[in-house]
Design a protein around this motif. Sequence first.
Motif, PDB file in Angstrom:
ATOM      1  N   TYR A  13       0.832  -1.198   0.000  1.00  0.00           N
ATOM      2  CA  TYR A  13       0.000   0.000   0.000  1.00  0.00           C
ATOM      3  C   TYR A  13       0.872   1.257   0.000  1.00  0.00           C
ATOM      4  N   PRO A  14       0.462   2.283  -0.731  1.00  0.00           N
ATOM      5  CA  PRO A  14       1.206   3.539  -0.670  1.00  0.00           C
ATOM      6  C   PRO A  14       1.197   4.086   0.763  1.00  0.00           C
ATOM      7  N   PRO A  15       2.297   4.689   1.209  1.00  0.00           N
ATOM      8  CA  PRO A  15       2.375   5.170   2.596  1.00  0.00           C
ATOM      9  C   PRO A  15       1.216   6.075   3.012  1.00  0.00           C
ATOM     10  N   ARG A  16       0.720   6.896   2.106  1.00  0.00           N
ATOM     11  CA  ARG A  16      -0.322   7.850   2.485  1.00  0.00           C
ATOM     12  C   ARG A  16      -1.645   7.203   2.833  1.00  0.00           C
ATOM     13  N   ILE A  17      -1.873   5.946   2.383  1.00  0.00           N
ATOM     14  CA  ILE A  17      -3.141   5.267   2.700  1.00  0.00           C
ATOM     15  C   ILE A  17      -2.943   3.979   3.495  1.00  0.00           C
ATOM     16  N   ARG A  18      -1.716   3.678   3.836  1.00  0.00           N
ATOM     17  CA  ARG A  18      -1.399   2.388   4.462  1.00  0.00           C
ATOM     18  C   ARG A  18      -2.172   2.168   5.766  1.00  0.00           C
ATOM     19  N   HIS A  19      -2.078   3.087   6.717  1.00  0.00           N
ATOM     20  CA  HIS A  19      -2.766   2.891   8.001  1.00  0.00           C
ATOM     21  C   HIS A  19      -4.275   2.891   7.816  1.00  0.00           C
ATOM     22  N   GLN A  20      -4.769   3.729   6.928  1.00  0.00           N
ATOM     23  CA  GLN A  20      -6.208   3.746   6.649  1.00  0.00           C
ATOM     24  C   GLN A  20      -6.674   2.381   6.150  1.00  0.00           C
ATOM     25  N   ALA A  21      -5.932   1.779   5.238  1.00  0.00           N
ATOM     26  CA  ALA A  21      -6.291   0.466   4.699  1.00  0.00           C
ATOM     27  C   ALA A  21      -6.275  -0.603   5.795  1.00  0.00           C
ATOM     28  N   ILE A  22      -5.298  -0.525   6.678  1.00  0.00           N
ATOM     29  CA  ILE A  22      -5.198  -1.496   7.774  1.00  0.00           C
ATOM     30  C   ILE A  22      -6.391  -1.352   8.713  1.00  0.00           C
ATOM     31  N   PHE A  23      -6.754  -0.130   9.064  1.00  0.00           N
ATOM     32  CA  PHE A  23      -7.895   0.079   9.948  1.00  0.00           C
ATOM     33  C   PHE A  23      -9.204  -0.320   9.279  1.00  0.00           C
ATOM     34  N   GLU A  24      -9.349  -0.076   7.984  1.00  0.00           N
ATOM     35  CA  GLU A  24     -10.559  -0.497   7.275  1.00  0.00           C
ATOM     36  C   GLU A  24     -10.688  -2.016   7.290  1.00  0.00           C
ATOM     37  N   CYS A  25      -9.587  -2.698   7.097  1.00  0.00           N
ATOM     38  CA  CYS A  25      -9.598  -4.159   7.161  1.00  0.00           C
ATOM     39  C   CYS A  25      -9.990  -4.625   8.560  1.00  0.00           C
ATOM     40  N   PHE A  26      -9.360  -4.048   9.572  1.00  0.00           N
ATOM     41  CA  PHE A  26      -9.666  -4.407  10.957  1.00  0.00           C
ATOM     42  C   PHE A  26     -11.139  -4.157  11.267  1.00  0.00           C
ATOM     43  N   ASP A  27     -11.652  -3.006  10.862  1.00  0.00           N
ATOM     44  CA  ASP A  27     -13.043  -2.660  11.152  1.00  0.00           C
ATOM     45  C   ASP A  27     -14.018  -3.612  10.464  1.00  0.00           C
ATOM     46  N   GLY A  28     -13.598  -4.227   9.365  1.00  0.00           N
ATOM     47  CA  GLY A  28     -14.442  -5.177   8.653  1.00  0.00           C
ATOM     48  C   GLY A  28     -14.486  -6.562   9.277  1.00  0.00           C
ATOM     49  N   LEU A  29     -13.624  -6.823  10.260  1.00  0.00           N
ATOM     50  CA  LEU A  29     -13.616  -8.115  10.928  1.00  0.00           C
ATOM     51  C   LEU A  29     -14.801  -8.245  11.878  1.00  0.00           C
ATOM     52  N   ASP A  30     -15.239  -9.466  12.079  1.00  0.00           N
ATOM     53  CA  ASP A  30     -16.212  -9.754  13.127  1.00  0.00           C
ATOM     54  C   ASP A  30     -15.454  -9.973  14.428  1.00  0.00           C
ATOM     55  N   ALA A  31     -16.138  -9.798  15.553  1.00  0.00           N
ATOM     56  CA  ALA A  31     -15.518 -10.052  16.860  1.00  0.00           C
ATOM     57  C   ALA A  31     -14.956 -11.468  16.886  1.00  0.00           C
ATOM     58  N   GLY A  32     -13.724 -11.586  17.353  1.00  0.00           N
ATOM     59  CA  GLY A  32     -13.060 -12.884  17.439  1.00  0.00           C
ATOM     60  C   GLY A  32     -12.219 -13.235  16.225  1.00  0.00           C
ATOM     61  N   GLU A  33     -12.409 -12.520  15.126  1.00  0.00           N
ATOM     62  CA  GLU A  33     -11.601 -12.796  13.938  1.00  0.00           C
ATOM     63  C   GLU A  33     -10.227 -12.161  14.073  1.00  0.00           C
ATOM     64  N   VAL A  34      -9.274 -12.723  13.315  1.00  0.00           N
ATOM     65  CA  VAL A  34      -7.881 -12.289  13.395  1.00  0.00           C
ATOM     66  C   VAL A  34      -7.389 -11.921  12.009  1.00  0.00           C
TER      67      VAL A  34
END
Length: 78
Positions: A13-34
């Motif tokens: 991921y380009p540096p300017r969107i890297r953390h945003q992409a990681i948080f979007e992925c995390f937010d899309g997880l269900d509770a208990g998912e890794v």
Amino acid sequence: MSSFAAIINAPDYPPRIRHQAIFECFDGLDAGEVMLLVNDHEPRPLYYQFQAERPGDFVWEYVEEGPETYRVAITKLN
């Protein structure tokens, strides 16, 4: 851990969107998912950002701690 709901290879991921992409992925997880974060450097700043923005919502576990590759299992609690 052998199964991950998502795998993020941060250097893809380009540096300017890297953390945003990681948080979007995390937010899309269900509770208990890794999700697995793979990075080419110590992701400590991201850990601090998780602490600030998602306090009590995650567990951060190193699977591999460098020096060339860092792999972190991030579990969504809520």
